[in-house]
Design a protein around this motif. Structure first.
Motif, mmCIF file in Angstrom:
data_model
loop_
_atom_site.group_PDB
_atom_site.id
_atom_site.type_symbol
_atom_site.label_atom_id
_atom_site.label_comp_id
_atom_site.label_asym_id
_atom_site.label_seq_id
_atom_site.Cartn_x
_atom_site.Cartn_y
_atom_site.Cartn_z
ATOM 1 N N ALA A 109 4.339 -19.313 0.735
ATOM 2 C CA ALA A 109 3.950 -19.273 -0.638
ATOM 3 C C ALA A 109 5.320 -18.513 -1.247
ATOM 4 C CB ALA A 109 2.870 -18.018 -0.624
ATOM 5 N N GLN A 110 6.841 -19.369 -1.243
ATOM 6 C CA GLN A 110 7.720 -18.857 -1.633
ATOM 7 C C GLN A 110 8.023 -18.461 -3.342
ATOM 8 O OE1 GLN A 110 11.329 -20.789 0.009
ATOM 9 N NE2 GLN A 110 10.280 -21.383 1.739
ATOM 10 N N TYR A 111 8.552 -17.864 -3.868
ATOM 11 C CA TYR A 111 8.723 -17.613 -5.133
ATOM 12 C C TYR A 111 7.174 -16.905 -5.855
ATOM 13 C CZ TYR A 111 13.015 -19.786 -4.802
ATOM 14 O OH TYR A 111 14.419 -20.071 -4.455
ATOM 15 N N MET A 112 6.400 -16.487 -5.053
ATOM 16 C CA MET A 112 5.243 -16.122 -5.474
ATOM 17 C C MET A 112 5.051 -15.025 -6.380
ATOM 18 S SD MET A 112 1.954 -17.543 -5.584
ATOM 19 C CE MET A 112 2.328 -18.729 -4.332
ATOM 20 N N LYS A 113 4.140 -14.874 -7.393
ATOM 21 C CA LYS A 113 4.166 -13.883 -8.118
ATOM 22 C C LYS A 113 3.044 -12.972 -7.767
ATOM 23 C CE LYS A 113 5.169 -16.913 -12.050
ATOM 24 N NZ LYS A 113 4.730 -17.684 -13.115
ATOM 25 N N GLN A 124 8.050 -12.443 -6.206
ATOM 26 C CA GLN A 124 8.492 -11.582 -7.530
ATOM 27 C C GLN A 124 7.689 -10.250 -7.455
ATOM 28 O OE1 GLN A 124 7.902 -13.504 -10.982
ATOM 29 N NE2 GLN A 124 9.029 -15.308 -10.384
ATOM 30 N N GLU A 125 8.383 -9.151 -7.099
ATOM 31 C CA GLU A 125 7.551 -8.076 -7.161
ATOM 32 C C GLU A 125 6.886 -7.343 -8.170
ATOM 33 O OE1 GLU A 125 10.726 -5.741 -5.147
ATOM 34 O OE2 GLU A 125 10.702 -6.473 -3.349
ATOM 35 N N ILE A 126 5.985 -6.248 -7.969
ATOM 36 C CA ILE A 126 5.257 -5.518 -9.322
ATOM 37 C C ILE A 126 6.152 -4.656 -9.625
ATOM 38 C CG2 ILE A 126 3.165 -4.941 -10.156
ATOM 39 C CD1 ILE A 126 1.626 -6.789 -8.325
ATOM 40 N N ASP A 127 6.355 -4.204 -10.787
ATOM 41 C CA ASP A 127 7.138 -3.178 -11.131
ATOM 42 C C ASP A 127 6.712 -1.808 -10.428
ATOM 43 O OD1 ASP A 127 9.029 -4.583 -12.394
ATOM 44 O OD2 ASP A 127 7.744 -4.397 -14.639
#
Length: 388
Positions: A319-323, A349-352
């Motif tokens: 699951a690369q580049y997953m949000k 992508q990490e959550i802030d």
């Protein structure tokens, strides 16, 4: 009176100087016997040499290639010792008639990425037992070349068309079956980067029930409707690659019902986020906290056996580049995917407002359960774990 006496003495002296007649005869007999024995000895030696030469002659003519069977010779030629490229194949066929016959009847795999396409028809018609074909990244390979593969369609087990120029017309005509025809026994199919649509993909799922590995990366015609066909028709499918395809979390829910699916690649799908991974391992788009198990500690063998009937059987998820990856998602995966052994989260992508401590704790629990998690150095979590 003196003359007769003198003559008598001379005659007597002559007789004393010369041997008797018997002695002379025995000498001649002995010499003849010796010559005869020597001649017979030489003759017998010659006969023995001739007999030995006759017995050794078949052994000298019995070469190893004449002793080996065609199947053994085929294993030697095409069992990994010789590169199965058309140029090597042409060299083998020129050695002798038997090598040519063995190549035509025993060759099953051929790398055709460097072959001249005008010669494709001759190669397919000559080597009729081909079941593994590779045309990856040949942009000139199109619909008319697919028709040349019809003689070996019933024997195909692996077909790689990644990056080719095939369209729905050739795919449907090649894989489409009438009521009288049997299903194609193909097990490995790679159509990544081709221009096939949803209709052609459904045709493949309906006519190839023995598929075990299917790659449809970068195929913009693959949608959630095809995911339903995967769970319905492809009951033997073990590996599926739909990365960079426009599927949603609903399609991932359908994949949960695939009975034999073990490896899934949903990397870089523009419509997917963390809910897609939840759907893969739970069969639901949303999984509330009340539905999740209370404990996400390290699972022992007994708990794995108890949950085997109603949990995900996935072994590998890419699951690369997953949000929107967070600690709650990792806890759900630990609970609902006890067989998982590989998780690829590179470039996620990490959550802030991610809680770093809870994320690291959930990640360590997955690793304690035997899951190898891959992440990039550019991510904050990955950098902190590398430091430890």
């Amino acid at each position: 009176m003196e003359e007769p006496n003198l003559q008598r003495q001379k005659r007597k002296g002559r007789n004393q100087n010369t041997p008797a007649n018997g002695a002379s005869t025995s000498f001649h007999v002995t010499s003849l016997q010796h010559i005869t024995d020597e001649a017979s000895t030489r003759l017998s030696k010659r006969l023995r040499h001739k007999m030995a030469a006759k017995t050794e002659e078949p052994a000298n003519n019995c070469r190893p290639m004449n002793i080996l069977s065609n199947d053994t010779l085929a294993n030697i030629l095409f069992g990994g010792f010789i590169d199965q490229a058309p140029r090597q194949l042409a060299s083998i066929s020129c050695v002798c008639k038997r090598f040519k016959l063995v190549a035509e009847t025993s060759l099953t795999s051929l790398d055709l990425r460097k072959v001249k396409l005008p010669l494709l028809g001759q190669i397919i018609n000559r080597y009729t037992n081909l079941c593994h074909l590779d045309f990856s990244n040949i942009r000139e390979f199109g619909d008319r070349h697919m028709q040349l593969l019809l003689p070996v369609r019933e024997k195909l087990q692996s077909l790689k068309l990644r990056g080719t120029n095939v369209t729905d017309r050739s795919i449907e005509s090649f894989f489409g079956l009438t009521a009288r025809e049997r299903s194609i026994p193909i097990e490995i199919l790679d159509l990544s980067g081709t221009m096939i649509s949803q209709k052609a993909a459904v045709t493949i799922a309906s006519c190839c029930p023995d598929l075990k590995s299917l790659k449809l990366s970068m195929c913009q015609g693959i949608t959630d409707a095809f995911m339903e066909c995967v769970s319905t028709h492809l009951t033997k499918l073990q590996s599926l690659d739909v990365s960079m395809c426009p599927i949603t979390a609903k399609g991932c829910t359908s994949l949960f019902c695939a009975p034999s699916l073990r490896e899934v690649d949903i990397s870089a799908c523009p419509e997917l986020n963390a809910q897609a991974i939840r759907a893969l391992v739970t069969g639901q788009i949303g999984c509330d906290d009340k539905d999740a198990p209370d404990s996400v500690d390290v699972l022992d063998e007994t708990e794995l056996l108890q949950r085997r009937g109603n949990v995900s059987q996935l072994i590998s998820i890419s699951a690369q580049y997953m949000k929107e990856i967070d600690a709650n998602l990792l806890d759900v995966m630990t609970s609902y995917a006890p067989h998982l052994r590989r998780l690829d989260l590179r470039h996620y992508q990490e959550i802030d407002n991610t809680d770093l401590s809870s994320f690291k704790m959930s990640l360590r629990k997955m690793q304690q359960n035997g899951v190898q998690v891959a992440f990039s150095k550019s991510n904050i979590i990955g950098t902190t774990l590398l430091q430890h």
